[in-house]
Design an enzyme around this catalytic site. Sequence first.
Site, PDB file in Angstrom:
ATOM      1  N   SER A 297       5.578  -2.035  -6.614  1.00 36.44           N
ATOM      2  CA  SER A 297       5.997  -3.422  -6.480  1.00 36.44           C
ATOM      3  C   SER A 297       5.735  -4.233  -7.747  1.00 36.44           C
ATOM      4  O   SER A 297       6.292  -3.949  -8.801  1.00 36.44           O
ATOM      5  CB  SER A 297       5.281  -4.024  -5.257  1.00 36.44           C
ATOM      6  N   LYS A 322       9.187   0.542  -5.302  1.00 35.21           N
ATOM      7  CA  LYS A 322       9.516  -0.563  -4.401  1.00 35.21           C
ATOM      8  C   LYS A 322      10.236  -1.631  -5.225  1.00 35.21           C
ATOM      9  O   LYS A 322       9.646  -2.277  -6.078  1.00 35.21           O
ATOM     10  CB  LYS A 322       8.276  -1.167  -3.753  1.00 35.21           C
ATOM     11  N   GLN A 326      10.100 -10.215  -1.346  1.00 37.63           N
ATOM     12  CA  GLN A 326       9.954 -10.853  -0.042  1.00 37.63           C
ATOM     13  C   GLN A 326       9.485 -12.307  -0.197  1.00 37.63           C
ATOM     14  O   GLN A 326       8.870 -12.673  -1.188  1.00 37.63           O
ATOM     15  CB  GLN A 326       8.930 -10.101   0.825  1.00 37.63           C
TER      16      GLN A 326
END
Length: 468
Positions: A297, A322, A326
Amino acid sequence: MFKNNNVKFLFAILLTAIISAGITFAVVQKDSGLSQAQGKSDDPFEKLYSTYDTLKGEFYQDTNQEKLVDGAIKGMLQSLDDPYSTYMDQEEAKGFNENISSSFEGIGAEVQESDGKIMIVSPIKGSPAEKAGLKPKDKILKVDDKSVEGMTVNEAVMLIRGEKGSKVQLVIERDGVGELDFNLTRDTIPLETVYTEVENGIGKVQITKFSETTGKELADALNKLNDQEVKGLVLDLRQNPGGLLDQAIAMSDIFVPKGKTIMQIENKDGSKEVQKSQNDSAVNVPVVVVVDNGTASAAEIMAGALNQSAGIPIVGEKTFGKGTIQTAKSFEDGSSIKYTIAKWLTPDGSWIHKKGIEPQHKASLPAYANLPYLNPDKELKQGDSSAEVKVAQQMLKALGYKNVKTDGFYEETTKNAVTQFQAKYSLKSTGTISGETTIKMLETLQAQLKENDTQMEEAIKVLNEQMQ
């Protein structure tokens, strides 16, 4: 070392924690008792409202309005088939916010849903999960003998978390190994996310996650290293599960030259927003980044930015992969939803989702770094034959007891090696493995791994080549 110390930090919070959701609905239709729809409505929510009214009025037991509404929201998010979009009730939302912004009590592992299973993304540095030997990609099957099959990540996390000092037992599945038992004692997971040390004029900077304070921690750490006049830097992003997007951008800004791309955001309509460095690069010494399969991420955003826009080489293993962003929406009752709003791309436009970033210089840790955890509460003795015995034998072999067989059978040579190990560390000479002996074996192996960190050695080698 630094061109300037006026590093601009951005604080528009976009959350990138790793959680998912799910719910299952079952419908039993009787031969009679279902009324037929009276015509078709243009209101797409009529079916939802009708179902709610029907259950409230006709279900054979009393219904809970809050649970019905929560279930409908969970169902909508589950239908997205996105492991990073989820509904969180008040307690789950509180735990999620604590994980981002402060210390909390638990085992210290980031988890997500993967193919219907609860999977560990990365254990946090210094946490019970790391000390016990939990690894990225381990799949959690049970928590305290309770199956987590079909649970959302939030539900599983609430089982795993608990007060400092309390114990929790996990059954996990590890690829190539099978099922393993872990007994962990929960602890306080600290707020600190940046750790430094200096060795032979080289500054090592380990970043364990991207929380609200990480950018400031990094700036402070780099200033201290500047005072020590280090000749080069190794940024260690291994086992870093990510965190806040704004922190990844601000921290990349320190290394990426002004005007160069840090990342791209691809929106739902296909439009792209390009995030560029806003400051002159604050670091003017050679830098190398180290990653592994637990780098995910926001950590991947930083690794990709430094590599593609600042020419900084990457050492280690392929990262987690990833590539989505979000955000969260909170409700007045304290619950919230977290959902994916966009893809993120590396500076050259690559989407690394489920692919990861390949390092230019590949390096793996010694094989014994992947050995499973041994339960100190379980005794291994002469005459035993099991997978745990084989693991113990492999540990002893790695610790230098060369005559030990690794066939899983606890025979005389294994007992002798254990007795020698116990004598070396002033432990009670029993010839069996349990309790203090097991703990000391795990600690000694971990210390040896730190001394024999082949990935860090490769990073320093690459850094030295740059400094010449």
